[in-house]
Design an enzyme around this catalytic site. Structure first.
Site, short mmCIF file in Angstrom:
data_model
loop_
_atom_site.label_atom_id
_atom_site.label_comp_id
_atom_site.label_asym_id
_atom_site.label_seq_id
_atom_site.Cartn_x
_atom_site.Cartn_y
_atom_site.Cartn_z
N VAL A 296 -7.79 -0.82 -0.08
CA VAL A 296 -8.47 -0.82 -1.24
C VAL A 296 -9.46 -2.32 -1.66
O VAL A 296 -10.32 -2.14 -1.75
CB VAL A 296 -7.76 -0.60 -2.45
N ASP B 235 0.84 -1.09 0.16
CA ASP B 235 0.22 -0.14 0.25
C ASP B 235 1.04 1.09 -0.06
O ASP B 235 0.48 2.24 0.61
CB ASP B 235 -1.04 0.01 1.16
N ASP C 62 -9.28 -0.43 8.07
CA ASP C 62 -8.56 0.67 8.45
C ASP C 62 -6.77 0.14 8.35
O ASP C 62 -6.80 -0.88 9.03
CB ASP C 62 -8.73 1.18 9.63
N THR D 167 -6.55 -11.74 3.62
CA THR D 167 -7.63 -10.89 3.02
C THR D 167 -8.68 -11.67 2.62
O THR D 167 -9.92 -11.47 2.16
CB THR D 167 -7.04 -10.38 1.54
N LYS E 4 1.99 2.27 -5.19
CA LYS E 4 2.65 1.51 -6.53
C LYS E 4 1.76 2.22 -7.68
O LYS E 4 2.36 2.25 -8.72
CB LYS E 4 2.67 0.01 -6.48
N GLY F 102 -4.24 -4.35 -3.99
CA GLY F 102 -5.25 -3.44 -4.29
C GLY F 102 -4.54 -2.09 -4.51
O GLY F 102 -3.57 -1.68 -3.89
N HIS F 103 -4.45 -1.45 -5.87
CA HIS F 103 -4.01 -0.30 -6.05
C HIS F 103 -5.16 0.74 -6.71
O HIS F 103 -6.15 0.21 -7.40
CB HIS F 103 -2.70 -0.11 -6.84
N GLN G 12 1.63 -6.17 -3.01
CA GLN G 12 2.09 -6.23 -1.52
C GLN G 12 3.53 -5.58 -1.17
O GLN G 12 3.58 -4.69 -1.89
CB GLN G 12 2.07 -7.78 -0.92
P1 IMP Z 1 -3.00 -12.83 2.33
O1 IMP Z 1 -2.21 -12.28 1.27
O2 IMP Z 1 -4.34 -12.61 1.72
O3 IMP Z 1 -2.89 -14.35 2.48
O4 IMP Z 1 -2.80 -11.96 3.38
C1 IMP Z 1 -1.62 -12.28 4.22
C2 IMP Z 1 -1.02 -10.70 4.95
O5 IMP Z 1 -0.71 -9.89 3.72
C3 IMP Z 1 -2.09 -10.08 5.70
O6 IMP Z 1 -1.68 -9.43 6.62
C4 IMP Z 1 -2.93 -9.22 4.50
O7 IMP Z 1 -3.41 -7.89 5.19
C5 IMP Z 1 -1.51 -8.71 3.95
N1 IMP Z 1 -1.66 -8.28 2.53
C6 IMP Z 1 -2.07 -8.95 1.49
N2 IMP Z 1 -2.34 -8.16 0.36
C7 IMP Z 1 -2.05 -6.94 0.97
C8 IMP Z 1 -1.71 -5.66 0.13
O8 IMP Z 1 -2.00 -5.48 -0.92
N3 IMP Z 1 -1.55 -4.71 0.84
C9 IMP Z 1 -1.08 -4.67 2.37
N4 IMP Z 1 -1.27 -5.84 3.03
C10 IMP Z 1 -1.61 -6.99 2.17
#
Ligand code: IMP
Length: 427
Positions: free
Chosen positions: A298, A13, A303, A128, A16, A40-41, A223
């Site tokens: 996104v 986040d 939060d 997520t 990007k 998510g962007h 990520q």
């Molecule tokens: P997963 O990717 O859904 O398995 O989640 C694993 C961890 O990565 C969790 O703490 C999510 O909140 C975090 N996470 C996954 N995708 C994003 C992203 O795009 N931005 C920030 N955190 C993310």
């Protein structure tokens, strides 16, 4: 062969979308190499705002070919709804390419993600809930379903049956859920096959040929560095490699082809989900960063946890990714503070530590050691060059650059496309 990797230097986040958007016009291919619709962007084009989860941001640049690489996990229903959402707004998506080797997020992977988190209770990762982890687990366990399997019904059926054999035991006996029938899953997946087929391609061959032809290829990480399965704050991480090496495996290009690795670095720090976060704020400053920075996910609408800039993390990101540049985002959010704390080292059980500890226990004990930099009160969103920034903002950027180990080549001073100060060109 200009091949650039653009990735998050913190916990994701970092903004990007804005950076890819800045490069948009000059890039021939934008490639996602890991993750799925957990990313998510938001990309702002003119007065239009687009929230993308799975598709590469290059989908919004008319001259650019967006690519979903072999390292990505694809939820077909999300893919098709994201495509039709863009089509309805007049965006041409016909150039999209999807690797036949990318893995499919099946409905049972999503179910397993959700029930596992529930089962973990207090120990949950805070995923997520999109089935990302279970899909990568199936890939590694060699029971995954790939995009190409959608085009061979008999193979698809065999593979889904094999995957469900074990999963149904777990779902019914451990989690007390109903079993999932293979026929239903196969039917649903086959229902997507025809719509996806025009996009399926040998993306490894196409990308390597493009590089041989001197095309500009941008590899876009989802990520961030500290969510990397190998180099992040394990186990509070995602299940793939957002770090620079992931671009090679997740797209099928050799490391010798990568010319530049750009880390996106927010002027403060945020994190979603569970896990350690040394500079996290629980006071009104944290609330202010969340409010002014619009720090809400996104993808999940959650939060974000907010805290001050952490130079230890930035240095670590420089090292594990071999960063050549930083793109510093959201500097405008910091306007208005008297002084701005920056974490320069950690205090771990009474000892000053300058580098990210490899030990999970040490990192959980890490307390930030702050240096206080003078703030600025001016609105900086109109700044076009570095010299337009107030002196204290310039000093803040320079201090971050010195502590982080790579030049800051661009600075975001607002969410809009034009609200960026370019210092060194990325191309
Ligand atoms: P997963 O990717 O859904 O398995 O989640 C694993 C961890 O990565 C969790 O703490 C999510 O909140 C975090 N996470 C996954 N995708 C994003 C992203 O795009 N931005 C920030 N955190 C993310």
């Amino acid at each position: 062969m200009p091949a650039l990797v653009l990735l998050g230097a913190q916990w994701g986040d970092e903004g990007k979308g804005k950076a890819t958007d800045l490069l948009g016009g000059s890039v021939d291919y934008v490639v996602r190499y890991q993750g799925g619709n957990n990313a998510g962007h938001t990309v702002v084009v003119g007065d239009q705002k687009y929230a993308l989860h799975l598709l590469p941001s290059g989908i919004l640049s008319p001259g650019c070919t967006p690519v979903i690489g072999n390292g990505v996990v694809v939820d077909p229903s999300v893919l098709l709804s994201e495509l039709s959402g863009l089509n309805e707004r007049g965006v041409d998506t016909s150039k999209l390419l999807i690797s036949g080797n990318a893995h499919i997020i099946t409905p049972y992977n999503v179910t397993v993600d959700k029930v596992t988190e529930r089962f973990l209770g207090k120990r949950k990762i805070g995923t997520t809930g999109r089935g990302i982890g279970p899909t990568y687990a199936d890939k590694i366990n060699r029971v995954g379903i790939r995009v190409q399997d959608l085009y061979d019904e008999s193979i698809l059926t065999q593979k889904v049956e094999a995957a469900l054999d074990v999963k149904n035991q777990i779902l019914t006996k451990l989690y007390n859920r109903r079993a999932i029938t293979a026929t239903q899953v196969v039917e649903e997946l086959l229902g997507y096959a025809e719509q996806i087929e025009p996009y399926v391609a040998d993306t490894v061959l196409i990308l390597n040929q493009a590089l041989d032809d001197d095309k500009v290829v941008l590899f876009e990480g989802g990520q961030g560095t500290l969510l990397d399965i190998d180099h992040g704050t394990y186990p509070f991480v995602t299940s793939s490699n957002p770090t620079a090496g992931g671009a090679c495996t997740g797209a099928g290009v050799g490391p010798t082809k990568i010319s530049r690795v750009i880390g996106i670095l927010k002027a403060y720090t945020t994190r979603v989900g569970a896990g350690p976060f040394p500079t996290e704020l629980f006071d009104e400053d944290g609330e202010a960063l969340r409010r002014i920075g619009g720090e809400r996910g996104v993808t999940t609408g959650r939060d974000r946890r907010c805290g001050w800039f952490d130079a230890v993390i930035a240095r670590y990101a420089t090292r594990v990714n071999g960063l050549t540049d930083f793109f510093l985002t959201k500097l405008d959010v910091l306007s208005g503070w008297e002084q701005i704390p920056v974490c320069v080292a950690y205090d771990i059980d009474g000892e000053r530590v300058e580098e990210l500890p490899y030990s999970q226990t040490d990192f959980h004990h890490a307390k930030p050691v702050y240096e206080y930099l003078p703030g600025w009160q001016e609105d900086i969103s109109e700044a076009k060059t570095f010299a337009d920034l107030p002196k204290n903002a310039q000093a803040y950027v320079k201090a971050l650059e010195d502590m982080s180990g790579a030049p800051i080549s661009a600075i975001g001073v607002g969410p809009g496309r034009e609200e960026t100060i370019e210092i060194n060109s990325f191309l």
